[in-house]
Write a protein that holds these residues in place. Structure first.
Motif, mmCIF file in Angstrom:
data_model
loop_
_atom_site.group_PDB
_atom_site.id
_atom_site.type_symbol
_atom_site.label_atom_id
_atom_site.label_comp_id
_atom_site.label_asym_id
_atom_site.label_seq_id
_atom_site.Cartn_x
_atom_site.Cartn_y
_atom_site.Cartn_z
ATOM 1 N N LEU A 280 41.377 39.158 36.576
ATOM 2 C CA LEU A 280 41.064 38.049 37.688
ATOM 3 C C LEU A 280 42.155 37.695 38.457
ATOM 4 O O LEU A 280 41.904 37.361 39.723
ATOM 5 N N HIS A 281 43.687 37.689 37.984
ATOM 6 C CA HIS A 281 44.624 37.676 38.927
ATOM 7 C C HIS A 281 44.578 38.450 39.875
ATOM 8 O O HIS A 281 44.951 38.200 40.968
ATOM 9 N N GLN B 53 37.502 45.820 24.695
ATOM 10 C CA GLN B 53 37.836 46.368 23.414
ATOM 11 C C GLN B 53 39.161 46.019 22.853
ATOM 12 O O GLN B 53 40.291 46.140 23.549
ATOM 13 N N GLY B 54 39.122 45.655 21.544
ATOM 14 C CA GLY B 54 40.453 45.482 20.790
ATOM 15 C C GLY B 54 40.564 44.059 20.448
ATOM 16 O O GLY B 54 39.774 43.349 20.192
ATOM 17 N N ILE C 268 41.403 38.898 26.006
ATOM 18 C CA ILE C 268 41.495 37.850 26.985
ATOM 19 C C ILE C 268 42.719 37.932 28.174
ATOM 20 O O ILE C 268 42.463 37.805 29.173
ATOM 21 N N ALA C 269 43.854 38.644 27.400
ATOM 22 C CA ALA C 269 44.835 38.793 28.461
ATOM 23 C C ALA C 269 44.641 39.956 29.652
ATOM 24 O O ALA C 269 44.866 39.720 30.797
ATOM 25 N N GLY C 270 43.769 40.820 29.079
ATOM 26 C CA GLY C 270 43.310 42.016 29.964
ATOM 27 C C GLY C 270 42.196 41.493 31.119
ATOM 28 O O GLY C 270 42.231 41.641 32.306
#
Length: 206
Positions: free
Chosen positions: A153-154, A139-140, A146-148
């Motif tokens: 994943l990291h 959401q957003g 993408i950053a979230g």
């Protein structure tokens, strides 16, 4: 001739006699200075620290553990405390697993060299992959989304690296190949005490 009025002394079974013989080889294991049982969590860590403070300052330190698992980071923290103790003082530390050394318990055991690890008869070790449970909400703004996702994943990638480091520490000096752990850990690998000894994962069974 045996007096029928006197109860006869039972002859120990061969396996019992062997176990007794093995136990007498390691008198230090009879009275562990640090005894841990239950979930590996912050309460266990506080208990561990207090027992460590109260333990005699000299001589080998025996740590007894029985656990069905818990927080692997707490297990790593306790293991690091003992590593620093060994490196700063040269003090010998011994691990004694009783009944169950599951999950985070095996992580804690990995902080001891294989020739300093012992199990009691009937004990099982259980090794498995780390587990993650997380709900990801998308959401957003797109770039923020993408950053979230990349952050999640990291986190997973880093956890895998930590897990693999732990597996390598656990089997270092044993007959177990890293690939074997990778293959069997996803389905929960249970190892009986005698098998652990035969695989070189522990020094002996008492």
């Amino acid at each position: 001739m045996t007096d029928p009025q006197q109860p006869s002394t039972p002859t120990p079974a061969p396996q019992d006699a062997e176990a007794t013989s093995r136990a007498t080889r390691y008198p230090l294991l009879a009275l562990p200075q640090v005894v841990l049982h239950g979930p590996v969590d912050h309460d266990m860590y506080a208990n561990f620290r207090q027992q460590l403070i109260n333990a005699p300052a000299d001589g080998p330190l025996v740590v007894s553990v029985s656990t069905l698992g818990g927080d692997p980071e707490v297990a790593r923290l306790m293991g690091d405390e003992l590593r620093l103790l060994r490196e700063y003082t040269g003090r010998e530390t011994l691990f004694l697993g009783k009944v169950a050394v599951y999950s985070a318990g095996a992580t804690f055991m990995s902080s001891f060299p294989v020739d300093k690890r012992f199990l009691t008869r009937g004990t099982r070790i259980m090794i498995h992959e780390r587990i993650i449970s997380k709900t990801v909400t998308i959401q957003g703004p797109l770039k923020t989304v993408i950053a979230g996702l990349q952050a999640n994943l990291h986190e997973i990638e880093h956890s895998i690296r930590i897990e693999e480091e732990g597996f390598r520490d656990l089997i270092a000096g044993s007959k177990i190949a890293f690939e074997e752990v990778q293959k069997r850990a996803p389905s929960n690998w249970y190892i009986e005490a005698e098998e652990a000894r035969d695989l070189g994962l522990v020094l002996d069974v008492i």
